[in-house]
Motif scaffolding. Structure first.
Motif, PDB file in Angstrom:
ATOM      1  N   UNK A 354       0.812  -1.214   0.000  1.00 19.89           N
ATOM      2  CA  UNK A 354       0.000   0.000   0.000  1.00 19.89           C
ATOM      3  C   UNK A 354       0.846   1.264   0.000  1.00 19.89           C
ATOM      4  N   UNK A 355       1.838   1.300   0.871  1.00 22.11           N
ATOM      5  CA  UNK A 355       2.821   2.365   0.948  1.00 22.11           C
ATOM      6  C   UNK A 355       4.194   1.691   0.991  1.00 22.11           C
ATOM      7  N   UNK A 356       5.272   2.407   0.707  1.00 20.92           N
ATOM      8  CA  UNK A 356       6.585   1.758   0.723  1.00 20.92           C
ATOM      9  C   UNK A 356       6.889   1.001   2.011  1.00 20.92           C
ATOM     10  N   UNK A 357       6.323   1.478   3.132  1.00 18.58           N
ATOM     11  CA  UNK A 357       6.581   0.817   4.417  1.00 18.58           C
ATOM     12  C   UNK A 357       5.326   0.237   5.051  1.00 18.58           C
ATOM     13  N   UNK A 358       4.267   0.020   4.261  1.00 15.60           N
ATOM     14  CA  UNK A 358       3.010  -0.500   4.820  1.00 15.60           C
ATOM     15  C   UNK A 358       2.382  -1.500   3.861  1.00 15.60           C
ATOM     16  N   UNK A 359       2.002  -2.650   4.401  1.00 17.16           N
ATOM     17  CA  UNK A 359       1.360  -3.712   3.637  1.00 17.16           C
ATOM     18  C   UNK A 359      -0.082  -3.850   4.115  1.00 17.16           C
TER      19      UNK A 359
END
Length: 388
Positions: A354-359
């Motif tokens: 979803x975001x570079x540091x969020x799944x």
């Protein structure tokens, strides 16, 4: 020629080429065109509420399409009336419903309602949250606080002032007697499944009440049981002036809804807005099947199991877990979400970078304890593979 190459040849490049070509599904399982099986832990972006090929959904859609599939808005039909009545019953508040085909269309309807209110009251601007996402059509995009997808399509037709999400002080400073409406998500979805601080929505309601601005709750992702409540705002004890829905409402069929409460539900006059396909009989039949088959008790127990299991994982790449209900994000210590998505796919699970540091993890609401446990048992190895 492979299906991937045919897709690339035939379609505009705005999606790139998706990494998996799905052929069929059953429950929380899907199979790709090569016969590989996956556990679906993204659910069509929190849309496939009942999973895939749910018998009740299949029966409702098949029966309706064999009866009458389309009427246009020139004629009414019973499924749309039943669905509007059902939604208002679940909301337990007097309101009026408009059906559309998607989330962005629901937000366009909310935007037009607010514009009409603003003209009537002599108000001039909107307030929305930084990193908020409300859709990609021009009105909805005007309210979307993501510069990466917004800026290249400006200038926009309305004045929107963006404030940090969750900052009640900044919101109070931005909302004056000239503000038309405040657009907020009860939890920011595309920003990384980011819940607000406790009391934020209550503060937003008080700020709008004190200034006369409308409060619009964008529940495109968070509604229809996704957070363990029919609607996420119910957990905060707050009723917005306008509510928008889509995604999980149709269980995979395209439908959106804009609901105005009190005076906001009466702003449109005949001819002010419309949709040829909005609220068509098949989509409404599907939505009724979804509402009849979502089990909130199961969602709550499944979400508690999933969250506690994720929080118990100790891994250098896993920084934390956030979200509500069966709508979570695993927050990473490094920007490796694409690698996690790829490793999960190889292990037989579908998740979303979803975001570079969020799944994002948002399985169908019918996910079983056994399926959750299988995912939890495999996730540490997925993280280790992604960290290489």
């Amino acid at each position: 020629m492979s299906l991937y190459k045919r897709f690339e040849t035939a379609f505009m490049p705005n999606y790139g080429v998706p990494p998996v070509a799905l052929a069929r599904g059953e429950g929380t399982r899907v199979w790709d065109v090569d016969g590989n099986e996956y556990l679906d832990f993204i659910g069509g972006i929190a849309t496939s509420s009942l999973g895939h090929a749910h018998p009740a959904l299949v029966e409702a859609v098949s029966k309706q399409v064999a009866t009458i599939a389309h009427t246009s808005n020139l004629f009414l039909h019973e499924p749309e009336v039943l669905l509007a009545e059902k939604l208002l019953t679940l909301l337990n508040a007097p309101g009026k419903v408009f059906f559309a085909n998607s989330g962005t269309e629901a937000n366009e309807a909310a935007y037009k309602l607010a514009v009409k209110y603003g003209k009537r009251e002599g108000r001039s601007y909107f307030v929305a949250a930084e990193n908020g996402f409300h859709g990609r059509t021009i009105g909805a995009l005007s309210l979307t606080g993501k510069p990466s997808i917004r800026d290249q399509f400006g200038p926009f037709p309305i004045d929107v002032r963006f404030v940090p999400y969750g900052d009640a002080t900044a919101l109070k400073e931005a909302v004056t007697g000239d503000c038309i409406a405040v657009f907020l998500e009860p939890t920011q979805g595309e920003a990384g499944v980011v819940p607000p601080p406790e009391g934020y929505f209550e503060a937003a309601r008080e700020i709008c009440d004190s200034t006369g601005a409308l409060l619009v709750a964008d529940e495109i992702q968070s509604a229809i049981g996704r957070t363990g409540h029919w609607f996420a705002h119910q957990a905060d004890g707050v009723t917005p002036d306008i509510l928008t829905l889509a995604k999980g409402l149709g269980g995979g069929l395209p439908i959106g809804a804009c609901i105005g409460f009190g005076d906001a539900g009466k702003l449109f006059a005949k001819g002010d807005h419309g949709s040829t396909f909005g609220g068509n009989p098949v989509a409404c039949a599907a939505a009724l099947a979804v509402l009849d088959n979502v089990d909130l008790d199961h969602v709550r127990s499944a979400s508690a199991r999933l969250r506690s299991g994720l929080e118990s994982i100790r891994h250098p790449l896993l920084k934390g877990v956030r979200g509500r209900g069966l709508w979570l994000a695993t927050v990473l210590s490094e920007p490796r979400s694409a690698e996690v998505q790829s490793a999960a796919q190889s292990a037989g699970f579908l998740v979303n970078a979803l975001q570079p540091d969020a799944v994002r993890i948002a399985p169908p609401l019918v996910v079983t304890a056994e399926e959750i446990d299988k995912f939890l048992a495999t996730y540490p190895a997925i993280l280790s593979e992604a960290a290489k």
